[in-house]
Design a protein around this motif. Structure first.
Motif, PDB file in Angstrom:
ATOM      1  N   ASN A   4      68.798   3.319 -24.984  1.00 11.37           N
ATOM      2  CA  ASN A   4      69.065   1.892 -24.865  1.00 11.37           C
ATOM      3  C   ASN A   4      67.941   1.200 -24.091  1.00 11.37           C
ATOM      4  N   PHE A   5      67.468   1.838 -23.020  1.00 11.37           N
ATOM      5  CA  PHE A   5      66.344   1.269 -22.277  1.00 11.37           C
ATOM      6  C   PHE A   5      65.123   1.116 -23.187  1.00 11.37           C
ATOM      7  N   MET A   6      64.833   2.132 -23.973  1.00  8.16           N
ATOM      8  CA  MET A   6      63.674   2.062 -24.858  1.00  8.16           C
ATOM      9  C   MET A   6      63.814   0.928 -25.866  1.00  8.16           C
ATOM     10  N   VAL A 158      50.157   0.697 -28.636  1.00 11.55           N
ATOM     11  CA  VAL A 158      50.645   1.321 -27.406  1.00 11.55           C
ATOM     12  C   VAL A 158      52.175   1.331 -27.385  1.00 11.55           C
ATOM     13  N   LEU A 159      52.793   0.232 -27.784  1.00 12.92           N
ATOM     14  CA  LEU A 159      54.259   0.187 -27.829  1.00 12.92           C
ATOM     15  C   LEU A 159      54.804   1.267 -28.754  1.00 12.92           C
ATOM     16  N   SER A 160      54.192   1.444 -29.903  1.00 18.83           N
ATOM     17  CA  SER A 160      54.674   2.478 -30.825  1.00 18.83           C
ATOM     18  C   SER A 160      54.497   3.866 -30.211  1.00 18.83           C
ATOM     19  N   LEU A 161      53.422   4.072 -29.464  1.00 16.49           N
ATOM     20  CA  LEU A 161      53.228   5.361 -28.791  1.00 16.49           C
ATOM     21  C   LEU A 161      54.285   5.584 -27.708  1.00 16.49           C
ATOM     22  N   ILE A 162      54.642   4.538 -27.000  1.00 15.63           N
ATOM     23  CA  ILE A 162      55.708   4.638 -25.985  1.00 15.63           C
ATOM     24  C   ILE A 162      57.034   4.994 -26.663  1.00 15.63           C
ATOM     25  N   LEU A 163      57.298   4.379 -27.811  1.00 15.78           N
ATOM     26  CA  LEU A 163      58.562   4.623 -28.516  1.00 15.78           C
ATOM     27  C   LEU A 163      58.672   6.047 -29.047  1.00 15.78           C
TER      28      LEU A 163
END
Length: 180
Positions: A4-6, A158-163
């Motif tokens: 949920n945080f992600m 970067v966001l996709s890598l975090i996800l």
């Protein structure tokens, strides 16, 4: 709660930087962006109920749906980095895909969460819901730091890598038969 945080982190990041990117870097008008965003948000109307029915009636694994949702959201968010066209249909489809993944993740994670807590664990609901403001604090901090080192379009990569880290948490969920 981490999933949920992600998801809330994704929302916090995208709600700020997508319109700026489309307007200032791609060169779309606010009218075009409004049309794109109308299409972009439709998965929440279209897919919430069907995903719930797939889980409840067809007994499809919540983990499988989370894997599918994360795959869609990661690939479509990463694609923003590569697309430079001003074609509003292309942008509507890309952003529709990001929210399709988000819709699947949101519906599935909420069903999973509420199936696995009991009344003696009601305090967990506050923690689950508090991921929204926490994400809206952390996402801008991280993205602001990235501006020092990277061009604007790299924010989406970067966001996709975090996800991708979502794939770490999915297998750690309790099995379906352990729900209350």
């Amino acid at each position: 709660t981490i999933i949920n945080f992600m998801l809330q982190f994704f929302y916090a990041w995208m709600v700020v930087y997508t319109p700026i990117y489309l307007y200032h870097h791609i060169g779309l008008t606010w009218g075009q962006i409004g049309i794109i965003f109308t299409v972009m948000l439709s998965p929440f109307v279209l897919f919430g109920l069907p995903v719930g029915l797939i889980i409840d009636k067809l007994k499809v694994s919540k983990r499988l749906l989370l894997y599918i949702g994360f795959s869609i959201i990661i690939l479509s968010t990463a694609s923003i980095f590569f697309v430079t066209t001003q074609n509003i249909i292309a942008w509507a489809l890309i952003l529709f895909a990001t929210r399709t993944g988000a819709s699947i993740i949101e519906t599935t994670s909420e069903i999973y969460f509420f199936a696995h807590i009991g009344e003696e664990e009601a305090y967990l609901l506050s923690i689950f819901r508090d991921m929204n403001p926490v994400a809206y604090l952390i996402a801008p901090l991280i993205s602001t730091l990235l501006f020092v080192f990277l061009p604007f379009n790299y924010l989406f990569l970067v966001l996709s890598l975090i996800l991708i880290s979502g794939f770490y948490y999915i297998p750690r969920l309790k099995h379906n038969h352990e729900s209350r």
